[in-house]
Design a protein around this motif. Structure first.
Motif, PDB file in Angstrom:
ATOM      1  N   ARG A   1       0.834  -1.200   0.000  1.00  0.00           N
ATOM      2  CA  ARG A   1       0.000   0.000   0.000  1.00  0.00           C
ATOM      3  C   ARG A   1       0.872   1.255   0.000  1.00  0.00           C
ATOM      4  NH1 ARG A   1      -5.283  -0.821   3.285  1.00  0.00           N
ATOM      5  NH2 ARG A   1      -5.447  -2.364   1.608  1.00  0.00           N
ATOM      6  N   ARG A   2       1.406   1.545  -1.156  1.00  0.00           N
ATOM      7  CA  ARG A   2       2.216   2.745  -1.363  1.00  0.00           C
ATOM      8  C   ARG A   2       1.919   3.271  -2.764  1.00  0.00           C
ATOM      9  NH1 ARG A   2       5.313  -1.794  -1.300  1.00  0.00           N
ATOM     10  NH2 ARG A   2       6.417  -2.332  -3.234  1.00  0.00           N
ATOM     11  N   GLU A   3       2.202   4.533  -2.984  1.00  0.00           N
ATOM     12  CA  GLU A   3       1.804   5.164  -4.239  1.00  0.00           C
ATOM     13  C   GLU A   3       2.677   4.741  -5.415  1.00  0.00           C
ATOM     14  OE1 GLU A   3       1.253   9.375  -3.834  1.00  0.00           O
ATOM     15  OE2 GLU A   3       0.341   9.163  -1.853  1.00  0.00           O
ATOM     16  N   ARG A   4       3.951   4.497  -5.187  1.00  0.00           N
ATOM     17  CA  ARG A   4       4.853   4.125  -6.289  1.00  0.00           C
ATOM     18  C   ARG A   4       4.961   2.606  -6.384  1.00  0.00           C
ATOM     19  NH1 ARG A   4       9.616   8.518  -7.127  1.00  0.00           N
ATOM     20  NH2 ARG A   4       8.339  10.391  -6.821  1.00  0.00           N
ATOM     21  N   GLN A   5       4.622   2.077  -7.570  1.00  0.00           N
ATOM     22  CA  GLN A   5       4.614   0.644  -7.793  1.00  0.00           C
ATOM     23  C   GLN A   5       5.467   0.311  -9.017  1.00  0.00           C
ATOM     24  OE1 GLN A   5       2.976  -1.654  -5.874  1.00  0.00           O
ATOM     25  NE2 GLN A   5       2.148  -0.073  -4.498  1.00  0.00           N
ATOM     26  N   ARG A   6       6.481  -0.513  -8.834  1.00  0.00           N
ATOM     27  CA  ARG A   6       7.306  -0.966  -9.950  1.00  0.00           C
ATOM     28  C   ARG A   6       6.681  -2.205 -10.549  1.00  0.00           C
ATOM     29  NH1 ARG A   6      13.646  -1.825  -9.008  1.00  0.00           N
ATOM     30  NH2 ARG A   6      13.458   0.435  -8.783  1.00  0.00           N
ATOM     31  N   VAL A   7       6.537  -2.238 -11.870  1.00  0.00           N
ATOM     32  CA  VAL A   7       5.959  -3.398 -12.549  1.00  0.00           C
ATOM     33  C   VAL A   7       6.936  -3.917 -13.590  1.00  0.00           C
ATOM     34  CG1 VAL A   7       3.566  -2.709 -12.163  1.00  0.00           C
ATOM     35  CG2 VAL A   7       4.741  -1.916 -14.214  1.00  0.00           C
ATOM     36  N   ALA A   8       7.069  -5.232 -13.649  1.00  0.00           N
ATOM     37  CA  ALA A   8       7.916  -5.869 -14.651  1.00  0.00           C
ATOM     38  C   ALA A   8       7.171  -5.959 -15.968  1.00  0.00           C
ATOM     39  CB  ALA A   8       8.326  -7.253 -14.168  1.00  0.00           C
ATOM     40  N   LEU A   9       7.814  -5.550 -17.044  1.00  0.00           N
ATOM     41  CA  LEU A   9       7.162  -5.504 -18.347  1.00  0.00           C
ATOM     42  C   LEU A   9       7.387  -6.792 -19.124  1.00  0.00           C
ATOM     43  CD1 LEU A   9       8.080  -1.864 -19.423  1.00  0.00           C
ATOM     44  CD2 LEU A   9       6.082  -2.663 -18.157  1.00  0.00           C
ATOM     45  N   ASP A  10       6.442  -7.073 -20.004  1.00  0.00           N
ATOM     46  CA  ASP A  10       6.603  -8.158 -20.964  1.00  0.00           C
ATOM     47  C   ASP A  10       6.112  -7.648 -22.310  1.00  0.00           C
ATOM     48  OD1 ASP A  10       3.751  -8.405 -21.014  1.00  0.00           O
ATOM     49  OD2 ASP A  10       3.849  -9.661 -19.224  1.00  0.00           O
ATOM     50  N   SER A  11       5.982  -8.491 -23.250  1.00  0.00           N
ATOM     51  CA  SER A  11       5.631  -8.031 -24.602  1.00  0.00           C
ATOM     52  C   SER A  11       4.137  -8.036 -24.865  1.00  0.00           C
ATOM     53  CB  SER A  11       6.332  -8.917 -25.642  1.00  0.00           C
ATOM     54  OG  SER A  11       5.935 -10.276 -25.480  1.00  0.00           O
ATOM     55  N   THR A  12       3.338  -8.413 -23.881  1.00  0.00           N
ATOM     56  CA  THR A  12       1.899  -8.539 -24.138  1.00  0.00           C
ATOM     57  C   THR A  12       1.018  -7.756 -23.181  1.00  0.00           C
ATOM     58  OG1 THR A  12       1.805 -10.541 -22.777  1.00  0.00           O
ATOM     59  CG2 THR A  12       2.205 -10.845 -25.136  1.00  0.00           C
ATOM     60  N   SER A  13       1.419  -7.551 -21.929  1.00  0.00           N
ATOM     61  CA  SER A  13       0.522  -6.973 -20.924  1.00  0.00           C
ATOM     62  C   SER A  13       0.283  -5.486 -21.163  1.00  0.00           C
ATOM     63  CB  SER A  13       1.095  -7.183 -19.520  1.00  0.00           C
ATOM     64  OG  SER A  13       1.154  -8.547 -19.203  1.00  0.00           O
ATOM     65  N   THR A  14      -0.972  -5.098 -21.056  1.00  0.00           N
ATOM     66  CA  THR A  14      -1.348  -3.706 -21.235  1.00  0.00           C
ATOM     67  C   THR A  14      -1.264  -2.961 -19.907  1.00  0.00           C
ATOM     68  OG1 THR A  14      -3.678  -4.127 -20.769  1.00  0.00           O
ATOM     69  CG2 THR A  14      -2.940  -4.360 -23.075  1.00  0.00           C
ATOM     70  N   LEU A  15      -1.358  -1.650 -19.984  1.00  0.00           N
ATOM     71  CA  LEU A  15      -1.392  -0.838 -18.770  1.00  0.00           C
ATOM     72  C   LEU A  15      -2.589  -1.216 -17.904  1.00  0.00           C
ATOM     73  CD1 LEU A  15      -0.459   1.503 -17.008  1.00  0.00           C
ATOM     74  CD2 LEU A  15      -1.645   3.073 -18.579  1.00  0.00           C
ATOM     75  N   GLY A  16      -3.722  -1.435 -18.524  1.00  0.00           N
ATOM     76  CA  GLY A  16      -4.903  -1.835 -17.772  1.00  0.00           C
ATOM     77  C   GLY A  16      -4.680  -3.126 -17.008  1.00  0.00           C
ATOM     78  N   HIS A  17      -4.000  -4.084 -17.637  1.00  0.00           N
ATOM     79  CA  HIS A  17      -3.704  -5.353 -16.969  1.00  0.00           C
ATOM     80  C   HIS A  17      -2.811  -5.128 -15.757  1.00  0.00           C
ATOM     81  CE1 HIS A  17      -2.640  -9.582 -16.413  1.00  0.00           C
ATOM     82  NE2 HIS A  17      -1.388  -9.185 -16.325  1.00  0.00           N
ATOM     83  N   HIS A  18      -1.793  -4.293 -15.916  1.00  0.00           N
ATOM     84  CA  HIS A  18      -0.887  -4.027 -14.802  1.00  0.00           C
ATOM     85  C   HIS A  18      -1.629  -3.370 -13.637  1.00  0.00           C
ATOM     86  CE1 HIS A  18       2.852  -5.303 -16.615  1.00  0.00           C
ATOM     87  NE2 HIS A  18       2.649  -4.543 -17.676  1.00  0.00           N
ATOM     88  N   VAL A  19      -2.505  -2.423 -13.944  1.00  0.00           N
ATOM     89  CA  VAL A  19      -3.240  -1.715 -12.893  1.00  0.00           C
ATOM     90  C   VAL A  19      -4.145  -2.685 -12.149  1.00  0.00           C
ATOM     91  CG1 VAL A  19      -4.993   0.046 -12.452  1.00  0.00           C
ATOM     92  CG2 VAL A  19      -3.106   0.533 -14.013  1.00  0.00           C
ATOM     93  N   GLU A  20      -4.878  -3.509 -12.893  1.00  0.00           N
ATOM     94  CA  GLU A  20      -5.785  -4.454 -12.237  1.00  0.00           C
ATOM     95  C   GLU A  20      -5.019  -5.543 -11.487  1.00  0.00           C
ATOM     96  OE1 GLU A  20     -10.097  -4.369 -14.166  1.00  0.00           O
ATOM     97  OE2 GLU A  20      -8.743  -5.791 -15.140  1.00  0.00           O
ATOM     98  N   SER A  21      -3.838  -5.908 -11.974  1.00  0.00           N
ATOM     99  CA  SER A  21      -3.029  -6.912 -11.276  1.00  0.00           C
ATOM    100  C   SER A  21      -2.599  -6.409  -9.904  1.00  0.00           C
ATOM    101  CB  SER A  21      -1.804  -7.285 -12.108  1.00  0.00           C
ATOM    102  OG  SER A  21      -2.189  -7.948 -13.298  1.00  0.00           O
ATOM    103  N   LEU A  22      -2.491  -5.103  -9.757  1.00  0.00           N
ATOM    104  CA  LEU A  22      -2.173  -4.527  -8.452  1.00  0.00           C
ATOM    105  C   LEU A  22      -3.365  -4.560  -7.508  1.00  0.00           C
ATOM    106  CD1 LEU A  22      -0.100  -1.383  -9.546  1.00  0.00           C
ATOM    107  CD2 LEU A  22       0.786  -3.473  -8.484  1.00  0.00           C
ATOM    108  N   GLY A  23      -4.576  -4.733  -8.070  1.00  0.00           N
ATOM    109  CA  GLY A  23      -5.783  -4.784  -7.260  1.00  0.00           C
ATOM    110  C   GLY A  23      -6.739  -3.632  -7.484  1.00  0.00           C
ATOM    111  N   VAL A  24      -6.406  -2.727  -8.382  1.00  0.00           N
ATOM    112  CA  VAL A  24      -7.237  -1.542  -8.622  1.00  0.00           C
ATOM    113  C   VAL A  24      -8.197  -1.805  -9.776  1.00  0.00           C
ATOM    114  CG1 VAL A  24      -7.261   0.930  -9.113  1.00  0.00           C
ATOM    115  CG2 VAL A  24      -5.335  -0.074  -7.848  1.00  0.00           C
TER     116      VAL A  24
END
Length: 241
Positions: A26-49
């Protein structure tokens, strides 16, 4: 520690959205590992939002959609849905099985609020889509269903807090005493003589103004409970002003 520009992106989650993150993250800055397929929406929802709660997103100062694929070194600002949230028409709602008290309060205020205490998640999505209702829930999994056209997470554990959140988010017009709190049908004034056979003797002696639901036939009058209901209405008007 490796630098975020090597092969990650950073999402900066607005404070209003961090409530959806796991306690351990529960912090504002979140580092996400990128791949060649995941969208921004996927990353956001994977965090729980849930994306239903997300408003504008920007990367490098330019607006990007949920379908955007972040690039290494991106810093993405994830902002909450604006309030009041713009809708294509006057708000109409469908509430899940856990929000029955909120549904009755919305109806008391004259807000179109469909509710069933026995409807499963797929059926809720179908009705919301067919009738273009905003699906209200505290189930984040339900909000993530791809078929759902529009939903909203209801904040608060008490009905009063939930109502305040909804009025702030959608700013629906208030028309108290115009809907049936039992079925959501519209109330119409009726003469006392027309409903007298349905009334108890004490009610007939005490009250003269009545309304009846055009859908289920339920009869309404300003009884002893009216003081409590008027308090809910006046409180809602204060929140909405």
């Amino acid at each position: 520690m490796r630098n975020v520009t090597d092969w990650d992106a950073e999402l900066r989650i607005a404070p209003e959205l961090t409530m959806f993150l796991p306690v351990s993250r529960r912090r504002e800055r979140q580092r996400v590992a990128l791949d060649s397929t995941s969208t921004l929406g996927h990353h956001v929802e994977s965090l729980g939002v849930p994306l239903t709660e997300v408003g504008p997103m920007t990367a490098g100062g330019r607006g990007v959609p949920p379908s955007y694929q972040p690039e290494p070194g991106d810093v993405v600002e994830v902002l909450p849905m604006p309030r009041p949230q713009p809708l294509p028409g006057e708000p109409r709602f469908l509430l899940d099985v856990h929000l029955g008290t909120l549904a009755r309060r919305l109806r008391l205020l004259g807000i179109d609020a469909a509710y069933h205490n026995d409807m499963d998640d797929p059926s809720l999505v179908v009705q919301a889509n067919e009738e273009r209702r905003v699906l209200l829930t505290q189930d984040r999994g339900l909000l993530r269903r791809r078929a759902l056209w529009l939903g909203a997470y209801v904040r608060g554990s008490r009905p009063a807090d939930q109502l305040r959140d909804l009025l702030d988010r959608f700013a629906p017009p208030l028309r108290p005493w115009t809907r049936c709190t039992a079925c959501n049908g519209e109330l119409v004034p009726v003469d006392k003589d027309d409903v007298e056979p349905l009334l108890e003797a004490g009610t007939k002696r005490t009250y003269d103004a009545y309304g009846r639901c055009g859908a289920c036939g339920q009869v309404y009058w300003r009884g002893a409970h009216a003081g409590h209901l008027e308090h809910i209405i006046e409180q809602a008007r204060a929140w909405a002003s």
